[in-house]
Design an enzyme around this catalytic site. Structure first.
Site: not given
Length: 442
Positions: A134, A196, A219, A264, A332, A426
């Protein structure tokens, strides 16, 4: 962005908070209204397919019905219309990011080891087959997003990278974002935004097949869509608002520190910015400098509320306390501007990406010029997770090869454990091989 209660108790008396976030701490990570909206949209798109996607695109983004897919020729021609200086900067960012990603990929080696005679184990790195990226282009078009997602995925060897980017007021894609996707190597690009777009890529409504992994910033609705789609697909990170923290001492330049905090904070009014310093004098000067710079900043309506509501300044008694407080924040982006940056580099352990020295500003990474990735953990996620890198697009797939020599020891131990667990089938898989080995049948 603020300290945990455990850290506050542990370091009580060893730090002073000069400025607290007016909002009382970290921004809320999930809005119930956003969760409800995204859940409804994903359900309707799952049921209605591409018709639901285009309906939402028209309603939310003003999609005008033109073909959703943007041809590579249109991408190339769009780049030719950009100012030469901007086009060159985009090409440089793509080149730097690709170079770092390719060097990172080269450092990841397949492994094969013989643990004992007849027992070989190993892994090989195999890229994710299909990635959906995106590329946001809302209030601020994040031109470098394609460098960090499309570019790095292609460096990892991902065969198919599909990208989506929202239409602009004129109905078309943002030209700089589109050109960044082109030079980053996107295989196919579609004119879709928001929830979407994520749903269309995850459900295979655009591209050749459903994406195996979704990456890219966005967002709150985009972040929530990725969170809800996780499991059906992999995601890069459950990202929240962008963050910055600066760790500085008395040698730091208050003008640079203030500028980097605001750099920032302008991402959004909920973007935290924190200063931890061992100098009370610097804390005072930075606070004044932030106010001075805000008075002439074009994005003050965004950065100002971010600093007011989510900005903090803390004075630590010593560098060990400062490092521990910063590890607790696990920001971050973390800048270090001190007389001994290397000491902090050795002792800091929790951050998305580290920027050492006054010449290393976060913006260099944000715009793709430093080579490293800017898709990074937020909200304390750096305590347990790293940012997006070429390794995230690769799966270290293990294998084993067992021969006759290793069978007796392996089979005997498996029979013993399986019997103790009551797992007869097994046990039989091992016992059968032991029997055939003794009869020379294998």
């Amino acid at each position: 962005m603020y300290f945990t209660e455990a850290t506050q108790r542990r370091f009580a008396g060893r730090f002073t908070v000069v400025k607290q976030p007016a909002a009382g701490g970290a921004p809320a990570q999930r809005d119930p209204r956003v969760v409800e909206t995204v859940t409804r949209m994903l359900g309707q798109i799952r049921a209605g397919g591409l018709d639901a996607v285009t309906r939402y695109a028209a309603e939310l983004d003003g999609y005008d019905g033109r073909p959703l897919e943007i041809s590579r020729d249109e991408m190339r021609r769009g780049g030719a219309k950009l100012p030469g200086e901007l086009r060159a900067a985009i090409e440089l960012g793509a080149e730097r990011t690709a170079a770092f990603a390719k060097a990172s990929r080269a450092a990841l080696k397949d492994l094969e080891v013989e643990l004992e005679p007849g027992l070989v184990a190993g892994y090989r790195y195999v890229p994710v087959p299909r990635v959906g990226a995106y590329l946001p282009a809302g209030r601020f078009p994040l031109t470098a997003s394609a460098f960090m997602t499309v570019n790095v995925a292609k460096a990892a060897g991902v065969p198919s990278v599909v990208a989506c980017t929202p239409p602009q007021p004129d109905g078309g894609p943002h030209p700089a974002v589109l050109y960044a996707a082109y030079v980053s190597g996107a295989d196919r690009v579609f004119l879709l935004g928001g929830v979407q777009a994520l749903a269309a890529m995850a459900y295979g409504l655009v591209g050749d097949a459903p994406a195996d992994m979704l990456v890219g910033a966005g967002n709150a609705f985009v972040a929530e869509a990725k969170r809800q789609l996780f499991g059906a697909v992999a995601i890069d990170l459950p990202a929240g608002p962008s963050e910055v923290a600066v760790l500085a001492d008395e040698t730091a330049d208050p003008e640079l520190v203030a500028a980097d905090l605001l750099g920032q904070a302008e991402h959004g009014p909920d973007s935290p910015a924190a200063l931890v310093t061992t100098s009370a004098g610097l804390a005072e000067r930075v606070a004044a400098e932030v106010d001075r710079q805000l008075s002439g900043l074009a994005t003050a309506p965004i950065a100002g509320p971010a600093w007011r509501d989510h900005g903090s300044i803390t004075v630590a008694a010593d560098r060990s306390t400062a490092a521990a407080l910063m590890d607790d924040l696990a920001p971050e982006h973390l800048e270090v501007q001190t007389a001994d940056d290397e000491w902090y580099h050795e002792h800091l352990t929790a951050y998305g990406s580290l920027f050492l020295g006054p010449w290393s500003t976060v913006a260099y990474s944000d715009k793709g010029m430093a080579g490293t990735n800017h898709v990074l953990p937020t909200a304390g996620g750096a305590r347990h997770s790293a940012g997006l890198s070429v390794s995230r697009f690769l799966r270290p797939l293990t294998y084993q090869r067992v021969g006759r020599d290793a069978t007796p020891a392996l089979a005997g131990a498996v029979e013993t454990i399986s019997a103790s667990e009551g797992m007869a089938a097994h046990r039989a898989t091992a016992a059968l091989r032991t029997g055939r080995l003794s009869r020379q049948e294998v």
